[in-house]
Scaffold this motif. Structure first.
Motif, PDB file in Angstrom:
ATOM      1  N   GLU A 155      47.979  42.928  37.989  1.00 17.11           N
ATOM      2  CA  GLU A 155      47.972  42.011  36.858  1.00 17.11           C
ATOM      3  C   GLU A 155      46.658  41.230  36.853  1.00 17.11           C
ATOM      4  O   GLU A 155      46.166  40.813  37.901  1.00 17.11           O
ATOM      5  CB  GLU A 155      49.162  41.054  36.933  1.00 17.11           C
ATOM      6  N   SER A 157      43.964  38.491  34.323  1.00 14.50           N
ATOM      7  CA  SER A 157      43.619  37.710  33.137  1.00 14.50           C
ATOM      8  C   SER A 157      42.140  37.930  32.855  1.00 14.50           C
ATOM      9  O   SER A 157      41.291  37.593  33.688  1.00 14.50           O
ATOM     10  CB  SER A 157      43.913  36.224  33.361  1.00 14.50           C
ATOM     11  N   PRO A 264      48.610  37.371  38.586  1.00 19.26           N
ATOM     12  CA  PRO A 264      47.284  37.938  38.270  1.00 19.26           C
ATOM     13  C   PRO A 264      46.311  37.739  39.426  1.00 19.26           C
ATOM     14  O   PRO A 264      46.285  36.689  40.058  1.00 19.26           O
ATOM     15  CB  PRO A 264      46.832  37.145  37.038  1.00 19.26           C
TER      16      PRO A 264
END
Length: 339
Positions: A155, A157, A264
């Motif tokens: 994950e 961002s 993330p």
């Protein structure tokens, strides 16, 4: 509500598979070779949500995998066994990662989305082991392994990660380029039947895994990080007692720190979340009344080990604790009936 709309998705995965296998035994040597073919059809339907407007969306893809394997065993004696193998394996991404959904939050300049184009994790595995079987139901073993991994998922961002919204942050899932995990596994198990009664029901087992991992993340070029979710040290130890229908097990499990896999990964080292070393002591017991009925009790986390997450500071200021949770111990008991 946005959360309800985004969680209303459907994914289907149909797998057609076939395999061929052959074996050869020559005296104390045994060979097994085989290959498996898989054809996967993946379809997902979901929604895009923006400013109260819901737009249905969908995606699909098809892919093939060929997974060979070769396994070798040599019985040096009745007590000593050598093994070696090469194989290829796969792990498909979780449905929650590949589901198609998009939440465009204009107020926060952020987009959260699944990634139906995530590739399947593929691994090439090399393993070798030696086992020595002890008298009185015991075994000592040592094994080495190496896994070369492609297309693992994580994950992330990404600022400006969506070309249609270059000023928004994109929270989604990506494939890493490649990674590797190598290590050593040691194990010992012994029933202590040589002890005088009633101690002849005691048993002991322990295993330890030492691992070294490395992964390349496209969003962190030039850096070599540990494989996400992989600890350098894991182990288990248990003391058991089994006699006259009574079975008791006291087990200690421990795991070294590792990069958190359900959050993330950071844009840099200061943003990486690490799960701290963890130890857990559990106790279970059962008593067999007859062939069909037994009483049982299970208690976990007897020492109330906390769950800790922290950031590492690259400026030498040490750890920054960001999450601390305690759950205390839990127990359940009851009666099992077996047909």
């Amino acid at each position: 509500q946005p959360d309800s709309v985004l969680e209303d998705w459907t994914s289907n995965e149909d797998v057609f598979a076939g395999y061929a296998m052959a074996g050869l035994t020559q005296g104390r040597v045994n060979w097994i070779a085989g290959v498996r073919y898989e054809r996967t059809a993946f379809d997902t339907k979901g929604n895009q949500y923006r400013n109260g407007v819901i737009t249905p969306t969908s995606a699909s893809r098809r892919y093939d995998n060929v997974l060979p394997g070769l396994h070798f065993r040599y019985d040096v004696s009745k007590q000593l066994v050598l093994r070696a193998s090469y194989s290829q394996s796969l792990v498909r991404p979780a449905f929650g990662e590949t589901a198609i959904y998009r939440n465009i939050a204009d107020n926060d300049f952020e987009i959260s989305a699944g990634n139906p184009d995530l590739q399947t994790l593929e691994s090439r595995n090399f393993d070798a082991s030696v086992e020595y079987y002890l008298p009185s139901l015991g075994v000592v073993s040592a094994a080495v392994f190496h896994k070369q991994i492609d297309n693992f998922s994580y994950e992330i961002s990404v600022p400006g990660g969506d070309p249609a919204f270059p000023t928004y942050d994109l929270l989604t899932f990506r494939n890493g380029s490649d990674g590797k995990v190598s290590g050593l596994e040691l194990a010992y198990q012994q029933q202590l039947r040589m002890l005088p009664a009633p101690f002849d029901g005691l048993g002991f087992l322990a295993n330890l895994t030492l691992a070294d991992s490395e992964a390349k993340y496209p969003t962190r070029p030039g850096e070599k990080l540990p494989f996400i979710g992989q600890s350098d040290l894991t182990g288990n130890a248990a003391l058991t007692y089994e006699k006259h229908g009574l079975f008791v097990r006291l087990a200690l499990n421990w795991r070294d720190k590792h990069l958190r896999e359900d959050e993330p990964i950071g844009a840099d080292a200061d943003g990486d979340r690490w799960i701290d070393n963890y130890y857990q002591l559990d106790l279970s017991a059962s008593y067999r009344i007859n062939r069909h009925c037994e009483l049982f009790v299970e208690a976990t986390n007897l020492t109330n080990e906390p769950f800790r997450v922290y950031f590492n500071s690259s400026n030498g200021q040490g750890r920054r604790l960001v999450q601390f949770e305690e759950y205390d111990w839990t127990a359940n008991f009851g009666v099992r009936w077996k047909l």
